[in-house]
Design an enzyme around this catalytic site. Structure first.
Site, mmCIF file in Angstrom:
data_model
loop_
_atom_site.group_PDB
_atom_site.id
_atom_site.type_symbol
_atom_site.label_atom_id
_atom_site.label_comp_id
_atom_site.label_asym_id
_atom_site.label_seq_id
_atom_site.Cartn_x
_atom_site.Cartn_y
_atom_site.Cartn_z
ATOM 1 N N ASP A 273 -9.662 2.507 2.515
ATOM 2 C CA ASP A 273 -9.413 1.907 3.566
ATOM 3 C C ASP A 273 -10.274 2.450 4.924
ATOM 4 O O ASP A 273 -11.170 1.829 5.563
ATOM 5 C CB ASP A 273 -8.227 1.572 4.144
ATOM 6 N N LYS B 274 0.805 -1.160 0.051
ATOM 7 C CA LYS B 274 0.010 0.159 -0.042
ATOM 8 C C LYS B 274 0.807 1.190 -0.021
ATOM 9 O O LYS B 274 0.543 2.247 -0.496
ATOM 10 C CB LYS B 274 -0.885 0.150 1.202
ATOM 11 N N ASN C 259 -4.856 2.081 -1.731
ATOM 12 C CA ASN C 259 -5.081 0.912 -1.667
ATOM 13 C C ASN C 259 -6.091 0.638 -2.999
ATOM 14 O O ASN C 259 -6.450 -0.309 -3.456
ATOM 15 C CB ASN C 259 -6.069 0.347 -0.622
ATOM 16 N N ALA D 137 1.283 0.422 12.232
ATOM 17 C CA ALA D 137 1.662 1.985 11.991
ATOM 18 C C ALA D 137 2.025 1.831 10.175
ATOM 19 O O ALA D 137 2.780 2.645 9.607
ATOM 20 C CB ALA D 137 2.824 2.576 12.508
ATOM 21 N N ASN E 242 3.291 0.311 17.960
ATOM 22 C CA ASN E 242 3.950 -0.395 16.812
ATOM 23 C C ASN E 242 5.226 -1.236 17.526
ATOM 24 O O ASN E 242 5.763 -0.754 18.411
ATOM 25 C CB ASN E 242 4.242 0.589 15.757
ATOM 26 N N ARG E 243 5.641 -2.164 16.717
ATOM 27 C CA ARG E 243 6.953 -3.009 17.193
ATOM 28 C C ARG E 243 7.996 -2.038 16.982
ATOM 29 O O ARG E 243 8.858 -2.104 17.927
ATOM 30 C CB ARG E 243 6.980 -4.122 16.196
#
Length: 269
Positions: free
Chosen positions: A101, A65, A86, A127, A150-151
């Protein structure tokens, strides 16, 4: 007959061809909509080949995306803000990029789950491209607070900064201390590997909704984690898939199809 497609990896499981075939039949619009496997390395070449073969529009899913942005000659305002595309539509010799989205997510939350984001506390996990579209949609809908975890913390911080005062980045190891949320949304790709971050019970309000942007097997690990954390309501993103598809269909064809019967048929299998 117009040619359309969805690009992603993996893509064999995609329900998008079935959804758009149903929309076309509903409105009497003949179309050829196919799923095209494309990883990040081969994505631009696949899209170029699709255009040469007469492609008029396409959807873009994981993990492409944000890659789709650079293929576009111009962008809608919502795609520009989200930094995520998208939906592609052929305009002249180039692609116009859009993001449906966020609109699809808000419509599904409102119409199938009775959830209005205005004035609510929302926790967003992830994110990436889909998360970015969701984050801006929640901010525009008037969420009182949008916490983004987020990681990679820096990516969450960048997204929160882009949104402004309504959003803040939080670390995954801080979740237990954040208080209770009305909505927890999983926008990570972890479910495609059958994993999910643990959700502390302290996160969920009594009537909280836990929602995964993925659907089917990819959403199961998060939904299981939500129920273990005491969630009384948990849903995958099948409704969002149908609603964002309807938004994309409207971008391509100028009319928005009805979604209730298509959604019901997909739920039935």
């Amino acid at each position: 007959m117009g040619r359309y497609a969805v690009f992603g990896q993996p893509i064999a499981h995609s329900l998008s061809p079935r959804i758009h075939a149903a929309f076309g039949a509903q409105l009497g619009i003949a179309l050829d909509y196919r799923a095209i496997e494309a990883g990040r390395d081969g994505f631009a070449a696949r899209v170029a080949a699709f255009a040469r073969d007469g492609g008029r529009g396409a959807n873009v899913t994981l993990p492409l995306k944000q890659d789709a942005l650079v293929l576009c000659a111009d962008l809608s305002e919502r795609a520009r803000r989200a930094g995520s595309v998208n939906t592609l539509i052929r305009v002249g010799d180039g692609w116009h990029g859009d993001s449906t989205d966020g609109a699809g997510l808000l419509r599904d939350l409102r119409e199938r789950h009775g959830f209005d984001s205005c004035g609510r506390r929302v926790l967003l996990l992830g994110a990436g491209g889909a998360a970015r579209a969701a984050a801006f949609a929640f901010a525009d809908a008037g969420a009182s607070e949008l916490a983004i975890a987020n990681r990679t913390f820096d990516r969450a911080a960048e997204l929160a900064q882009a949104i402004g005062d309504a959003a803040r980045a939080v670390a995954l190891d801080e979740l237990e201390a954040l208080g209770r949320f009305d909505l927890v949304v999983n926008a990570t790709a972890a479910g495609h590997a059958g994993t999910s971050a643990a959700l502390p019970r302290s996160l969920l309000d009594a009537d909280a909704l836990c929602y995964d942007l993925s659907y089917g097997k990819a959403a199961q690990a998060f939904l299981d984690a939500a129920r273990r954390a005491g969630a009384s309501r948990a849903s995958d993103g099948l409704g969002m898939l149908v609603e964002q598809a309807a938004e994309s269909f409207a971008v391509w064809h100028g009319t928005r199809p009805e979604t209730a019967a298509v959604y019901a048929a997909l739920r039935e299998g």
